[in-house]
Design an enzyme around this catalytic site. Sequence first.
Site, short mmCIF file in Angstrom:
data_model
loop_
_atom_site.label_atom_id
_atom_site.label_comp_id
_atom_site.label_asym_id
_atom_site.label_seq_id
_atom_site.Cartn_x
_atom_site.Cartn_y
_atom_site.Cartn_z
CE LYS A 47 -3.18 0.42 3.38
NZ LYS A 47 -3.18 1.66 4.17
CB SER A 48 3.81 2.26 2.04
OG SER A 48 3.25 2.26 3.32
NE ARG A 102 6.32 6.62 0.75
CZ ARG A 102 5.46 6.39 1.73
NH1 ARG A 102 4.41 5.61 1.53
NH2 ARG A 102 5.64 6.94 2.93
N GLY A 124 -4.96 7.96 5.42
CA GLY A 124 -4.07 8.98 6.00
C GLY A 124 -2.86 9.22 5.11
NE ARG A 179 -5.70 8.29 10.78
CZ ARG A 179 -5.04 7.46 9.97
NH1 ARG A 179 -5.66 6.92 8.95
NH2 ARG A 179 -3.78 7.20 10.19
CD GLN A 239 0.46 8.44 7.09
OE1 GLN A 239 -0.18 9.28 7.74
NE2 GLN A 239 0.00 7.23 6.87
CG ASP A 246 0.56 0.21 9.39
OD1 ASP A 246 0.24 1.07 10.24
OD2 ASP A 246 0.92 0.50 8.24
CE LYS A 303 -0.30 4.57 12.69
NZ LYS A 303 0.41 5.31 11.64
NE ARG A 338 -5.20 0.10 12.95
CZ ARG A 338 -4.52 0.24 11.82
NH1 ARG A 338 -3.20 0.36 11.86
NH2 ARG A 338 -5.13 0.25 10.67
C1 S3P Z 1 2.56 4.92 6.11
C2 S3P Z 1 3.15 5.28 7.28
C3 S3P Z 1 2.73 4.79 8.59
C4 S3P Z 1 1.68 3.67 8.50
C5 S3P Z 1 0.70 3.89 7.41
C6 S3P Z 1 1.40 4.03 6.08
C7 S3P Z 1 3.13 5.43 4.85
O1 S3P Z 1 2.23 5.86 9.31
O2 S3P Z 1 1.02 3.53 9.73
O3 S3P Z 1 -0.21 2.82 7.34
O4 S3P Z 1 2.86 4.85 3.78
O5 S3P Z 1 3.88 6.41 4.90
P1 S3P Z 1 3.21 6.93 10.01
O6 S3P Z 1 3.07 8.19 9.26
O7 S3P Z 1 2.72 6.98 11.39
O8 S3P Z 1 4.62 6.41 9.88
#
Ligand code: S3P
Length: 432
Positions: free
Chosen positions: A22-23, A27, A95, A123, A172, A319, A346, A350
């Site tokens: 997903k990350s 990107r 997020g 959030r 993030q 996560d 989150k 959680r």
């Molecule tokens: C993510 C960073 C994480 C993670 C999120 C995805 C990202 O959050 O919990 O699901 O893709 O940059 P943080 O910003 O708290 O690191």
Amino acid sequence: MADLHIRPSRGLKGALTPPGDKSLSHRAVMFAALSEGKTEITGFLSGEDTLNTAKAVRMLGITVEENGPGSLTVHGKGLDGLSEPTGVLDLGNSGTGMRLLAGLLAGQDFHSVLTGDQYLVKRPMGRIVEPLRKMGAVIDGRAGGKLAPLSVRGAGRNARPIDHVSTVASAQVKSAILLCGLYAGGVTSVSEPNKSRDHTERMLRFFGVQVREEGLRVSVVGRQALRAPGRLEIPSDISSAAFFLVAASIVPGSEVLVRNVGVNPTRTGIIDILTAMGADIALENLREQAGEPVADIRARYRKLWAATIGGDLIPRAIDEIPAIAVAAAYAEGTTVIKDAAELRVKESDRIAAITAELRKMGASVRELPDGMEITGRERLNGAVCESHGDHRIAMSMAIAGLAASGEMTVKDTVWIETSFPDFERMLSQLAY
Ligand code: S3P
């Protein structure tokens, strides 16, 4: 509002390839849009979160073609190729989508508005809004800009570099600032208290951008062009793999091979934690793909014991903590999870969610401000559990049900669509 019914399993057997990371998918589509040229992305996660990001990128004037499952072609127009969207950019539940795009949009010479669903608008956004304002963007939102919807009037040519010290280890936050930093004249730096996932740094390099790292400080010089790599292959998401690694570790008789998983060291806390708990996990066929390490992961059942989890392990497993809590609930002894207050902001709170749901199964869980204490037992009871509108809570409770006595129902599991649309099908293929 679909429900998921889980029967106790006699062991998970077989191989699976979870969906794309997903990350990396968020990107990939954003960076390809900013690059000069065409990028074919494969392994893209066709989940709601990342499809919303692709849609937002289209609304910014970029052509994104869908070639088939997990395959997109992005026609990048360069750093200055985005155009003002005529509508509101809706990032749904994500997020990452909202915070990274806000950073990118803070560098543009136009105005955009970002919103999300009923969970995302609760959030915290102040953590990105405050530094992006320092970089010259004019941002407003509810609660003085601490909550979405956000209006972002980009700094454009007036974007200023900053040297930001973040109080949270957040990829993030780091990524939002670095993305705006691409538009600033000079060096933009971000320091964090612990290392968060470094996908932005790696992928920017993959697109030909120079990124400097000194300890916990990352810097980028603005106005560097992104070069389209032609092809970008995204590996499977270790955060999705995690549910199967935990399931195989708690259901006697299991042996599972999870294929093509991204094993970036900033993401492999789950492997270190399960191994410390006694799990039988092995990485096979290590290789590299698009600047990211990738492996197949084999997990076999072995009895788990408790562990203490905190400090710099937390961002490396952030996560996966709900799934780890499930493993702890079946492990011998008392597991302590601490330094994890970020879990409260989150997709759901959680800590509260997993505490409430595991207790319904008869688990002994003590909620702490920044974590949990979980005393394991050999068997938990099947129960009727809630998802709290959170994909990872829904999937964690589903795997908890595999090792329970009696049937388990997880209610309102539509949220799984955000990250792992095939979860139920893959689970039913492996668990019997
Ligand atoms: C993510 C960073 C994480 C993670 C999120 C995805 C990202 O959050 O919990 O699901 O893709 O940059 P943080 O910003 O708290 O690191």
